[in-house]
Design a protein around this motif. Structure first.
Motif, PDB file in Angstrom:
ATOM      1  N   GLU A 130      15.780 -69.775   8.366  1.00  0.00           N
ATOM      2  CA  GLU A 130      15.495 -68.398   8.761  1.00  0.00           C
ATOM      3  C   GLU A 130      14.313 -67.828   7.998  1.00  0.00           C
ATOM      4  N   ALA A 131      14.169 -68.209   6.721  1.00  0.00           N
ATOM      5  CA  ALA A 131      13.028 -67.739   5.934  1.00  0.00           C
ATOM      6  C   ALA A 131      11.724 -68.312   6.477  1.00  0.00           C
ATOM      7  N   VAL A 132      11.753 -69.574   6.914  1.00  0.00           N
ATOM      8  CA  VAL A 132      10.566 -70.176   7.520  1.00  0.00           C
ATOM      9  C   VAL A 132      10.190 -69.417   8.788  1.00  0.00           C
ATOM     10  N   VAL A 133      11.176 -69.154   9.645  1.00  0.00           N
ATOM     11  CA  VAL A 133      10.911 -68.431  10.898  1.00  0.00           C
ATOM     12  C   VAL A 133      10.379 -67.031  10.605  1.00  0.00           C
ATOM     13  N   ALA A 134      10.971 -66.354   9.617  1.00  0.00           N
ATOM     14  CA  ALA A 134      10.523 -64.997   9.285  1.00  0.00           C
ATOM     15  C   ALA A 134       9.072 -65.005   8.816  1.00  0.00           C
ATOM     16  N   ALA A 135       8.706 -65.986   7.980  1.00  0.00           N
ATOM     17  CA  ALA A 135       7.322 -66.073   7.499  1.00  0.00           C
ATOM     18  C   ALA A 135       6.361 -66.303   8.657  1.00  0.00           C
ATOM     19  N   LEU A 136       6.709 -67.207   9.561  1.00  0.00           N
ATOM     20  CA  LEU A 136       5.843 -67.473  10.709  1.00  0.00           C
ATOM     21  C   LEU A 136       5.742 -66.254  11.611  1.00  0.00           C
ATOM     22  N   ALA A 137       6.849 -65.528  11.770  1.00  0.00           N
ATOM     23  CA  ALA A 137       6.838 -64.328  12.603  1.00  0.00           C
ATOM     24  C   ALA A 137       5.952 -63.242  12.005  1.00  0.00           C
ATOM     25  N   LEU A 138       5.831 -63.229  10.682  1.00  0.00           N
ATOM     26  CA  LEU A 138       4.959 -62.264  10.012  1.00  0.00           C
ATOM     27  C   LEU A 138       3.479 -62.635  10.126  1.00  0.00           C
ATOM     28  N   GLY A 139       3.212 -63.838  10.635  1.00  0.00           N
ATOM     29  CA  GLY A 139       1.830 -64.261  10.816  1.00  0.00           C
ATOM     30  C   GLY A 139       1.391 -65.391   9.933  1.00  0.00           C
ATOM     31  N   ALA A 140       2.308 -65.991   9.154  1.00  0.00           N
ATOM     32  CA  ALA A 140       1.931 -67.096   8.274  1.00  0.00           C
ATOM     33  C   ALA A 140       1.465 -68.294   9.097  1.00  0.00           C
ATOM     34  N   ALA A 141       0.376 -68.907   8.679  1.00  0.00           N
ATOM     35  CA  ALA A 141      -0.132 -70.108   9.349  1.00  0.00           C
ATOM     36  C   ALA A 141       0.622 -71.351   8.892  1.00  0.00           C
TER      37      ALA A 141
END
Length: 526
Positions: free
Chosen positions: A293-304
């Motif tokens: 979930e932390a990975v998904v949240a980071a990607l959703a925030l715009g992390a490449a």
């Protein structure tokens, strides 16, 4: 599609969601809601309520990151200092398709040279990409220079630059030494890649712009780079990637990722209006990455891309002791605290460490308070001196100073001379001895100093332990770095599908919306 092919039960819906290679259709047939991997045939009586495409883990994050670094996944194992991110860990992660960074910070020059020689032989000769940590060393610039020299000598193509609060000649030297003219659209080929780890937008700004003219001019004058490389440097930002470090282990400002990451992305876009090449700089996320979930949240925030740290310290390949790995496997969300840092002790800088199972945070905090409140070792109250010698240092202060002085004479003679003149600086050096040794005792698993182990750790470790409880990954002996990455990424791909369907209004029972790890005793993939 026939009614028999629609899955209505919890396990069936989960199986459809977990089949990441195929699309998922959520359908209704008048009163029930089910899932299937193929679209319903018109006239079968099913209504498509929502759908998601296949979601391969190697398609998460930025395709440009994967292509630029030559890796399969937009996933990086960050450098853990003191060789905790050791050669074995780097080799395993790199061969699995991740960008892995060797933890060179705090290691002597000979140890770094040996490690990079092995990585060059094991990975570089096969064209497998990897990175080496380059840490800012304002108190010992020679260490930074030696690390860059070793990276150039062993043809390391990527460095992870961390703890920089200002740009230094050696960091810029590494970047510029890899610049060449290129017939492509950009006109420049940067063979030396820089991934900068930052925790503040103002620091990110240093890496988003071209190297300062005064530094490049000095490097040209000293013969370290060519005039052409200095000219090319005006057209490229100093970094290829910016890792935004939130609440992590070790050095951290403990800022929330949801606040810091968007701020740095916006800064990147503003700087790109002045320097168009900056638009290509990717922004990744680190700190708190311990669950899918932390990975998904980071990607959703715009992390490449995402960077893991604390969870890899518990990996079987990590260069820390088995006893420390067992402590890490028991860590909870609230088991991390801040303690004085060895490298910037006098400035009051802190690092995040594990509190559970060690007295180090309390002992280190006591040392800093004594340093702050007194001018010399001789000025310490007798009771405090006894406590230090019996409970913390476990040696007479004079004996610790002799060992410290011998080390300084061999590695930092100017510091030795200053300590002979400056009693307060001498006290700092003695206290730094304990802080430095505490991390070494943890790495080696020094049983007699277990209560003094300094274990860098962030809350991601506790989150990872809670997620893996009861599964095969709960066992420290099964936590290979590749298994950790595999399940974080596959779990993230699964939860990305669940999140998209939830945003479309689909509601799932909890049992079918959770990525399922291998059960205890089952072989762990990696």
């Amino acid at each position: 599609m026939t009614p028999a092919q629609v899955r209505y039960d919890t396990d069936g819906v989960h199986a459809v969601l977990a089949d990441l290679d195929r699309p998922c259709y959520i359908v209704g047939d008048g009163g029930r809601v089910g899932a299937m991997n193929a679209p319903p045939v018109p006239g079968d009586g099913f209504t498509v309520l929502a759908a998601v495409a296949p979601q391969h883990p190697d398609r998460l994050g930025s395709a440009e990151f994967r292509h630029h670094h030559g890796v399969r996944y937009a996933y990086m194992t960050g450098a853990m200092a003191g060789g905790i991110a050791c050669e074995d860990l780097v080799i395993a992660a790199a061969r699995a398709g991740h960008l892995a960074s060797f933890g060179a910070a705090g290691l002597p020059e000979a140890r770094i040279d040996t490690a990079l020689e092995r990585l060059e032989r094991s990975l570089g000769s096969d064209g497998v990409p990897y990175a080496c940590n380059l840490i800012h060393s304002p108190m010992a610039p020679g260490q930074e220079r030696a690390c860059v020299d070793a990276c150039l000598r062993h043809r390391v193509r990527c460095v992870e630059a961390s703890a920089f609060v200002q740009l230094t000649p050696d960091l810029v030297r590494y970047r510029l030494a890899g610049l060449h003219r290129d017939p492509g659209p950009s006109g420049v080929r940067a063979e030396h890649r820089v991934v900068a780890k930052v925790s503040r937008p103002e620091t990110a700004g240093l890496f988003l712009r071209p190297a300062p003219e005064e530094l490049t001019a000095a490097l040209v004058a000293d013969g370290h780079v060519t005039a052409e490389q200095a000219a090319l440097a005006r057209t490229v930002p100093l970094a290829d990637d910016i890792t935004v470090e939130a609440d992590s282990g070790g050095h951290t400002d403990r800022r929330p990722l949801a606040v810091l990451l968007p701020a740095v992305i916006r800064l990147r876009d503003r700087v790109a209006r002045e320097h168009p090449a900056t638009a290509r700089v990717r922004v990744g996320a680190a700190g708190g990455i311990g669950t899918p979930e932390a990975v998904v949240a980071a990607l959703a925030l715009g992390a490449a891309y995402v960077v893991t740290g604390s969870v890899n310290q518990a990996a079987t390949e990590a260069g820390t002791s088995p006893a420390v790995k067992r402590l890490l496997a028991d860590a909870g969300l609230a088991d991390c605290v801040m303690a004085p840092a060895a490298d910037l002790f006098e400035q009051g800088v802190t690092v995040q460490v594990l509190a559970r199972g060690t007295m180090f945070p309390g002992h280190a905090g006591r040392l800093y308070r004594l340093y702050r409140d007194h001018d010399s070792l001789a000025a310490l109250p007798p009771a405090e001196r006894r406590y230090l010698e019996q409970r913390v240092l476990r040696r007479p202060l004079e004996e610790v100073w002799r060992d410290t002085a011998d080390y300084l004479a061999a590695h930092h003679p100017s510091w030795r001379e200053r300590a002979e003149r400056d009693a307060k600086f001498r006290m700092a050096m003695v206290f730094r001895w304990y802080l430095a040794m505490a991390s070494r005792w943890a790495v080696t698993g020094e049983a007699g100093r277990k209560g003094d182990w300094q274990i860098w750790c962030g809350p991601a470790m506790g989150a990872f332990n809670a997620w893996t409880a009861g599964s095969a990954l709960a066992d420290p002996a099964r936590r290979q770095v590749t298994a950790i990455a595999h399940h974080l990424l596959h779990g993230a791909a699964f939860h990305a599908r669940v999140t998209r369907l939830r945003l479309a209004g689909v509601r799932f029972p909890a049992a079918c919306a959770e990525y399922r790890l291998p059960a205890a005793g089952v072989t762990v993939r990696g």
